[in-house]
Design a protein around this motif. Sequence first.
Motif, PDB file in Angstrom:
ATOM      1  N   GLY A  72       0.787  -1.217   0.000  1.00 33.52           N
ATOM      2  CA  GLY A  72       0.000   0.000   0.000  1.00 33.52           C
ATOM      3  C   GLY A  72       0.822   1.272   0.000  1.00 33.52           C
ATOM      4  N   PRO A  73       0.164   2.409   0.190  1.00 33.47           N
ATOM      5  CA  PRO A  73       0.836   3.709   0.089  1.00 33.47           C
ATOM      6  C   PRO A  73       1.896   3.950   1.152  1.00 33.47           C
ATOM      7  N   MET A  74       1.777   3.323   2.323  1.00 35.18           N
ATOM      8  CA  MET A  74       2.779   3.543   3.363  1.00 35.18           C
ATOM      9  C   MET A  74       4.152   3.090   2.896  1.00 35.18           C
ATOM     10  N   ASN A  75       4.203   1.969   2.170  1.00 30.25           N
ATOM     11  CA  ASN A  75       5.483   1.506   1.636  1.00 30.25           C
ATOM     12  C   ASN A  75       6.116   2.548   0.734  1.00 30.25           C
ATOM     13  N   ARG A  76       5.306   3.132  -0.140  1.00 26.02           N
ATOM     14  CA  ARG A  76       5.834   4.120  -1.085  1.00 26.02           C
ATOM     15  C   ARG A  76       6.351   5.354  -0.356  1.00 26.02           C
ATOM     16  N   VAL A  77       5.669   5.752   0.706  1.00 25.49           N
ATOM     17  CA  VAL A  77       6.110   6.915   1.479  1.00 25.49           C
ATOM     18  C   VAL A  77       7.464   6.642   2.127  1.00 25.49           C
ATOM     19  N   VAL A  78       7.621   5.455   2.717  1.00 25.18           N
ATOM     20  CA  VAL A  78       8.887   5.104   3.370  1.00 25.18           C
ATOM     21  C   VAL A  78      10.010   5.033   2.339  1.00 25.18           C
ATOM     22  N   LEU A  79       9.748   4.433   1.189  1.00 25.89           N
ATOM     23  CA  LEU A  79      10.774   4.338   0.148  1.00 25.89           C
ATOM     24  C   LEU A  79      11.162   5.729  -0.355  1.00 25.89           C
ATOM     25  N   ASP A  80      10.183   6.610  -0.490  1.00 31.71           N
ATOM     26  CA  ASP A  80      10.494   7.988  -0.900  1.00 31.71           C
ATOM     27  C   ASP A  80      11.445   8.640   0.095  1.00 31.71           C
ATOM     28  N   GLY A  81      11.184   8.428   1.387  1.00 36.95           N
ATOM     29  CA  GLY A  81      12.045   9.023   2.406  1.00 36.95           C
ATOM     30  C   GLY A  81      13.462   8.477   2.362  1.00 36.95           C
ATOM     31  N   ILE A  82      13.593   7.165   2.166  1.00 41.59           N
ATOM     32  CA  ILE A  82      14.925   6.563   2.096  1.00 41.59           C
ATOM     33  C   ILE A  82      15.680   7.077   0.878  1.00 41.59           C
TER      34      ILE A  82
END
Length: 472
Positions: free
Chosen positions: A450-460
Amino acid sequence: IEQWGKAQEPSSSQVPCQTSYPAMSPSLAPLLDLMEMPKPRWKVPAAWLPHVLLVHAVVAGCLVPLSPAVVWVDPFAALSVALGSTYRIQVAPPLGLAIDAGSAVLLKISPLLAALSTAMGAWGLADVLAPLRGPGREDAVSVMATVCRGPLLWLLSGLLHGTGAAWAATRTSSAELRFAAVLGAEAVGAAQRERPVLPLTARLHPLLFPYKAFEIQQEDVPGGATVDMWPLQPGGGDAARPIFFFVHGGAWRGGNSRMNPSCLLLHRLSMRGWQVCAVNYRKRRWPQHIEDCGAALRFVLGRAPAEQDGEPLRVVVGGASAGGHLAALLASQPEFAPALRGAVLLYPALDPADDMQQFLPWPFGPSTIRWFFQLVVLRGNRDFWDEAKPLAQITPAFPPCLAVHGELDGLAPVVVSRAFFAGLAAARSCPRDFLVEVPGAKHSFEVGGGPMNRVVLDGIVAWLRPIEEQIS
């Protein structure tokens, strides 16, 4: 913490957050003595609510075939209520081993569960109340008891799953704000615009990532380990490519480089031009774990192109859960210091000895995590305890570090990561040290997709961008 940090200050010839490496840190006890230990989660009554409800539902389900009359609740409705209660409650570590991963998956389908539960409750309520409208009216007390046993629980379940779905949407935006606050909105926004297209199966679930389609080569490392070498993407010279070395988790006993939810991170960095490497280490007995990881990193560094035009190697170590523990130990070893430019730790298990006393203890004996690590990982050899504690290996030369940890982690409590970063801040000054606590996230939160994964990857990706661009 300041007093402990003064004892770790580098000499005048050393520069904090650079490649020099001082002597090892002293015992962890002085740091822990100066910190205020939070109340262990297992002492909080609310942490036990999911377990109580789950046990109640299982017992009710077992009693139904034996004696339906003694079962006061519909076991399926009770189970649904129990599952809905796991979303927003941090259970006592390490009892989140199954609950954290399960709640992450359930949260993804929570709107469907809310609709089904509400429909079951409405249907059951209409069926139970029907006799009240007929000529043969039943006793009101008996009817209300029947309502409470089934339909009311189904409606409560629908409420829990529905509020969970709404909360999941708000926590995603909260996570975006947290990453933007520490890394900059512009950097995070650039990472969002550069998201690659994921394979179809990986969109369904991270564990369905099609590794074979990417022609990942597995190389043997002398000593027993293997390394997955992701293919280099077109563009850019090989000599200038940064290296991301990843260590998978699995409680030091399981998992492998191709069976972990962090594959989306490896895929994304590979598509950005990184040389991505993932180690498979032996897990029979410590110190095989850390020795294999070290041997694999030496193997990768030995195959990397030599310095070109005065440009040194740029290596970032990363790991998740138990792999985060091993990655932190790797980042503390002096032989790798000249090449390391950063460490990325995902919900790392940094306190296997439970020095911070945050894990559930046995009724008579040590805490569960200390008992597990000593018996299953160390195999009873207590001589290796000191070298297996990342909290005791903090030095001024530890590379810049980014840790992403769920606030509700029920397996590796986030308070340990806070202590780790407090130790880093006391030992040296590095403006690129960040601990991002993901709101509402639990252990292995990627399994929910879901979207939480994409947010974390964006931050990394935003944090790694300066290394990509060779900004010191």
